[in-house]
Structures are given as structure tokens and as C-alpha cells.
Design a protein around this motif. Structure first.
Motif, PDB file in Angstrom:
ATOM      1  N   ASN A  79       0.824  -1.211   0.000  1.00  0.00           N
ATOM      2  CA  ASN A  79       0.000   0.000   0.000  1.00  0.00           C
ATOM      3  C   ASN A  79       0.860   1.265   0.000  1.00  0.00           C
ATOM      4  O   ASN A  79       0.521   2.250  -0.654  1.00  0.00           O
ATOM      5  CB  ASN A  79      -0.950  -0.001   1.204  1.00  0.00           C
ATOM      6  N   LEU A  80       1.972   1.241   0.736  1.00  0.00           N
ATOM      7  CA  LEU A  80       2.888   2.383   0.714  1.00  0.00           C
ATOM      8  C   LEU A  80       3.427   2.600  -0.702  1.00  0.00           C
ATOM      9  O   LEU A  80       3.501   3.744  -1.177  1.00  0.00           O
ATOM     10  CB  LEU A  80       4.056   2.157   1.673  1.00  0.00           C
ATOM     11  N   LEU A  81       3.803   1.509  -1.356  1.00  0.00           N
ATOM     12  CA  LEU A  81       4.319   1.599  -2.718  1.00  0.00           C
ATOM     13  C   LEU A  81       3.271   2.204  -3.646  1.00  0.00           C
ATOM     14  O   LEU A  81       3.574   3.057  -4.488  1.00  0.00           O
ATOM     15  CB  LEU A  81       4.716   0.204  -3.204  1.00  0.00           C
ATOM     16  N   LEU A 106      15.484   7.526  -5.840  1.00  0.00           N
ATOM     17  CA  LEU A 106      16.814   7.301  -5.263  1.00  0.00           C
ATOM     18  C   LEU A 106      17.963   7.690  -6.181  1.00  0.00           C
ATOM     19  O   LEU A 106      19.103   7.753  -5.740  1.00  0.00           O
ATOM     20  CB  LEU A 106      16.962   5.818  -4.875  1.00  0.00           C
ATOM     21  N   GLY A 107      17.654   7.894  -7.453  1.00  0.00           N
ATOM     22  CA  GLY A 107      18.708   8.242  -8.410  1.00  0.00           C
ATOM     23  C   GLY A 107      18.886   7.162  -9.463  1.00  0.00           C
ATOM     24  O   GLY A 107      18.562   5.995  -9.230  1.00  0.00           O
ATOM     25  N   VAL A 394       9.160   0.939   2.022  1.00  0.00           N
ATOM     26  CA  VAL A 394       9.162   1.870   3.156  1.00  0.00           C
ATOM     27  C   VAL A 394      10.204   2.968   2.954  1.00  0.00           C
ATOM     28  O   VAL A 394      10.007   4.115   3.370  1.00  0.00           O
ATOM     29  CB  VAL A 394       9.394   1.117   4.486  1.00  0.00           C
ATOM     30  N   ILE A 395      11.323   2.632   2.282  1.00  0.00           N
ATOM     31  CA  ILE A 395      12.332   3.661   1.977  1.00  0.00           C
ATOM     32  C   ILE A 395      11.759   4.658   0.970  1.00  0.00           C
ATOM     33  O   ILE A 395      11.907   5.880   1.129  1.00  0.00           O
ATOM     34  CB  ILE A 395      13.619   3.007   1.434  1.00  0.00           C
ATOM     35  N   ASN A 413       8.520   2.463   9.606  1.00  0.00           N
ATOM     36  CA  ASN A 413       9.169   2.177   8.327  1.00  0.00           C
ATOM     37  C   ASN A 413      10.656   1.877   8.494  1.00  0.00           C
ATOM     38  O   ASN A 413      11.200   0.978   7.836  1.00  0.00           O
ATOM     39  CB  ASN A 413       8.983   3.349   7.362  1.00  0.00           C
ATOM     40  N   LEU A 414      11.308   2.626   9.360  1.00  0.00           N
ATOM     41  CA  LEU A 414      12.743   2.409   9.597  1.00  0.00           C
ATOM     42  C   LEU A 414      12.984   1.043  10.223  1.00  0.00           C
ATOM     43  O   LEU A 414      13.906   0.311   9.817  1.00  0.00           O
ATOM     44  CB  LEU A 414      13.289   3.515  10.499  1.00  0.00           C
TER      45      LEU A 414
END
Length: 448
Positions: A79-81, A106-107, A394-395, A413-414
Motif C-alpha cells: 500500500n505504501l508503494l 533514489l537516483g 518503506v524507503i 518504516n525504519l
């Protein structure tokens, strides 16, 4: 004019407009219900039949707890994604692939050298594993009908691959929606059969059930982490962005509904098969629970029941393999397709047929050559599904929405990212150890 109740649909970036993979394979025409079918096929798949085997190394309490945690964490991370994808879509930059997300968030190096290769390895590994498992189920049917038959495993793997050659030509992910609806019914069917068969055998057996953990302390520790890798692989998906890409815009809220469909099916199948299989067979549970239905070549349930369950499993394996072939198809289409020509023009059809056929031939050859691929797949699961499904979502969320370090969601998340990164590394070590223990039995084209 746009009414006050309608939101303008964000357009794809120019780079994506010129991308044949995005245009042809990931065309966005589906509903949330179609999304639920795709999710169910990619997650609720025959690897769930190995859950009693995972319980064998965990026991009742740890096994059920691992299943519950896996369900909660993956539902949350998926769901976060989806929320991250929706956020970028509302900004006018709809991301259609996992590596696109990594590039933007993230690059470019993350997308090119980490997410892209890992996703390809996981998805193509799933295709090979489905092909091998399909061949093994076909061989089981053959031996039931002809106990002294001389046909080898690689023959059945090749037959499965030949059917895959046809299904691989379906042009887009969206075109699999009806196949994946049938797949959803099939997974319910073989899960119900597996549960009923295990309960029947468990009730009729006079042997005492042994739920003790096998091996010495070292074996138990490594077995536990190997079981965690199996459960993580069973919950794994790795293609959430590609599945969300099949939804017709606007996408807001549709992925959540699709996930609810998937996890309703998942809750019924995962827990029923895991609990009934471990209850019936205890620490004698095999890597595939259907193997326990046959003892010394004789079925412990009616022969027709074993045949039916294996047929349901084979049919769904075809659907699962085709779903996990889509990221490979998209890469091939991007490399060889011409977005300026019609999708079904000669210019696009010939490269599509040739490249996809070659891809299936390679996966079938690997499955036939390496019938011990299940051990290798445990490593792929630990290195692949753990980061893609447990850590990166989560990241992505924390980097995109930047929640306050005082907020609970930041720390949840961490904790998920750190915990499952560590579990992934340990599970990978356990899987590599299992390969080293089994290596003496490895033989190319072995008839296992």
C-alpha cells in the motif's frame, strides 16, 4: 472543460511515450478488479504448498506468527508503494516500472544497477521455478498412471515450456486479466483440495504426529532462517508498479481495492494449507505438500483426487509463469519494438514473437538442466523479494513524503527496513548453506 468533480488525467512523460515496453506491454486499460486478479496470481501461487514444510522448521507458534507478520508487513508495504506511485501520478509523472521509481526517488544508479537487475533476476527466476514445478507435477501424474514409466523429468519440463511458448505471445499484461481470473479460481481449488487431503490423511493415520524441530541446534537455527526465506518468497511479488501500471487512470484508490481482493484470497489459502498440512504431517512435511499424499508409490487419498489437485496446480503455474514473464517481455519490447509503428504491425510482431520465444526456450532449458533450482530460488528469494517487497517500499515512502522523525510512521518504516534487511542477509546465508549441503546430489538433467 473539466468539471469540479473530475481531476485532469496526468499524461505520460515524453520518454515514456516513446517507450515501446510501456506502450505495448504495460498499457493502462484495467480496472481495480483486474488488478486484484493480477495480484492474486502473482502472490497466491503454488509455492504456498511449501508452507507446511516451512512450519516444520518453525513449529506452531513461530510458524503462525511468521505467516501473520508476513501478511501484515507486505499488505502495508504494498500500500505504501501504491501511495508513492499515486503521488507521482498526480504530479504528472506516472511511473510504470519499479526501476522508474528507483530512478526518480533514489537516483538513476539505483534503478540501473540495483532494482532493475534484482527485479529481473527474481521474476525470471520465478518463471524457471514455475516451469520446473509444472514439470514435476506432470511427472507425478504420469507415475500415478504408469508407475513403471521410463519418461524423465526433463520431458515434462519441455512439455510445460511448449505450452508457455504460446501463452508468452499474449501482447500485454492487461490481456492476461481473464486468464488471471481463472487462476484465482484455480488457486482456491487446489488449496481446498490440499487442505481436505491433509485433513483426511491426518484423521486416518494411526501414526503419532511429531511436531518437534528436526536436527541439532545449528540445523534448527539455519532451518528457521531458511523457512523465513520460504515464507518471504511465498508472499513476494516484485512487480507491484507493473501491476499498478495496468490500471486505467486515474489510479487513486484502485490498488487498495485490488490488494483487498488478493489478501482475502491469500488469507483463506495460506493459513488453511499451512495449518492443515503441518497438523497432518508434522516434521515429515515435504517441500511440496502434495508429495506427502503419496507413500511408497501409493496414494493415501483416491487417485483421481491427486490427479485433480495436480492438474489445478499445473494450470495455475502456467498463469503465474506468464505473469512473471511480463517484466522480461517489457524489456524485450523496449529493446526491439518500435513505438512509432502499430503494435500488431509486421515490424513489431516478428521481433516480439522471436524474442519472447527465445526467452521461454532459455527458461525451459535452465529448468530442465537444473532440477534442483528450488535451492537456488531460496537464495533469489532472500536477495530479491526481501529488498523489493519489504525494504524498498518503506524507503520510497520516507524519501518521497519525508514524514517527521517524531512521527510513528517514520520509525515503523525504519524498523521494517532494518529488520528485513538483516533477515534477508541471514536467510541468504542459510539458503547458500543448504545449497552446499545438497550439492553432492546435483546432476544436470537429473530425474528427481
Amino acid at each position: 472543460m473539466v468539471s469540479e468533480h473530475e481531476q485532469p488525467v496526468p499524461q505520460l512523460d515524453e520518454a515514456q511515450k516513446l517507450d515501446a515496453g510501456a506502450l505495448f506491454v504495460l498499457k493502462s486499460e484495467g480496472s481495480w478488479l483486474h488488478c486484484g486478479y493480477h495480484l492474486s496470481t502473482s502472490i497466491v501461487a503454488p509455492p504456498l504448498l511449501s508452507l507446511p514444510f516451512a512450519f516444520k522448521f518453525l513449529g506452531w507458534a513461530a510458524g503462525i506468527l511468521s505467516l501473520v507478520i508476513g501478511a501484515l508487513v507486505t499488505f502495508y508495504s504494498y500500500n505504501l508503494l501504491s501511495m508513492v506511485l499515486e503521488h507521482h501520478a498526480q504530479l504528472g509523472h506516472r511511473q510504470l516500472r519499479f526501476r522508474d521509481m528507483a530512478n526518480q526517488i533514489l537516483g538513476p544508479r539505483w534503478g540501473k544497477y540495483f532494482v532493475g537487475p534484482i527485479q529481473f533476476m527474481v521474476c525470471y527466476g520465478a518463471v524457471i521455478a514455475c516451469t520446473l514445478l509444472g514439470g514435476q507435477c506432470m511427472k507425478a501424474i504420469y507415475l500415478l498412471s504408469c508407475p513403471n514409466g521410463s519418461l524423465k523429468l526433463y520431458v515434462f519440463v519441455t512439455i510445460f515450456g511448449c505450452v508457455m511458448l504460446t501463452l508468452a505471445q499474449l501482447p500485454s499484461f492487461h490481456s492476461l486479466r481473464h486468464i488471471n481470473l481463472i487462476s484465482l479460481v484455480l488457486c482456491l481449488a487446489y488449496s481446498a483440495c490440499s487442505t481436505a487431503g491433509a485433513i483426511h490423511i491426518g484423521n486416518s493415520s494411526k501414526e503419532p504426529k511429531d511436531y518437534s524441530l528436526p536436527g541439532d541446534t545449528q540445523d534448527r537455527v539455519f532451518g528457521m532462517f531458511n523457512a523465513i526465506a520460504i515464507i518471504a518468497t511465498t508472499y513476494g511479488n516484485g512487480i507491484i508498479p507493473e501491476i499498478q501500471a495496468t490500471i486505467a487512470p486515474p489510479v487513486k484508490g484502485k490498488m487498495f481495492k485490488g490488494l483487498c481482493v488478493c489478501y482475502a484470497v491469500l488469507g483463506v489459502t495460506f493459513f488453511s494449507v499451512a495449518i492443515s498440512g503441518y497438523w497432518a504431517f508434522g516434521n515429515t512435511a515435504e517441500g511440496l505438500i502434495l508429495t506427502n499424499f503419496i507413500e511408497n508409490g501409493k496414494p493415501l487419498v483416491p487417485k483421481w483426487f491427486v490427479l485433480m489437485t495436480n492438474i489445478f496446480t499445473i494450470l495455475q503455474l502456467l498463469a503465474v509463469a506468464v505473469v512473471y514473464l511480463q517484466p522480461t517481455n517489457e524489456v524485450l519490447e523496449q529493446a526491439f519494438g518500435d513505438p512509432k509503428s502499430p503494435q500488431f504491425s509486421t515490424r513489431n510482431v516478428i521481433p516480439r514473437v522471436l524474442s519472447r520465444s527465445f526467452s521461454v526456450v532459455i527458461s525451459t532449458t535452465i529448468a530442465a538442466m537444473l532440477p534442483f533450482f528450488g535451492d537456488i530460488n531460496s537464495v533469489i528469494g532472500a536477495f530479491g523479494f526481501m529488498p523489493l517487497d519489504f525494504v524498498l517500499p518503506v524507503i520510497f515512502y520516507n524519501v518521497t513524503f519525508k514524514p517527521s522523525k517524531r512521527s510513528s510512521i517514520f520509525w515503523v518504516n525504519l524498523i521494517i527496513a532494518v529488520t528485513f534487511s538483516a533477515l534477508g542477509i541471514i536467510a541468504a546465508v542459510a539458503a547458500v548453506r543448504q545449497i552446499s549441503l545438497d550439492a553432492k546430489t546435483y546432476r544436470l538433467f537429473a530425474n528427481v
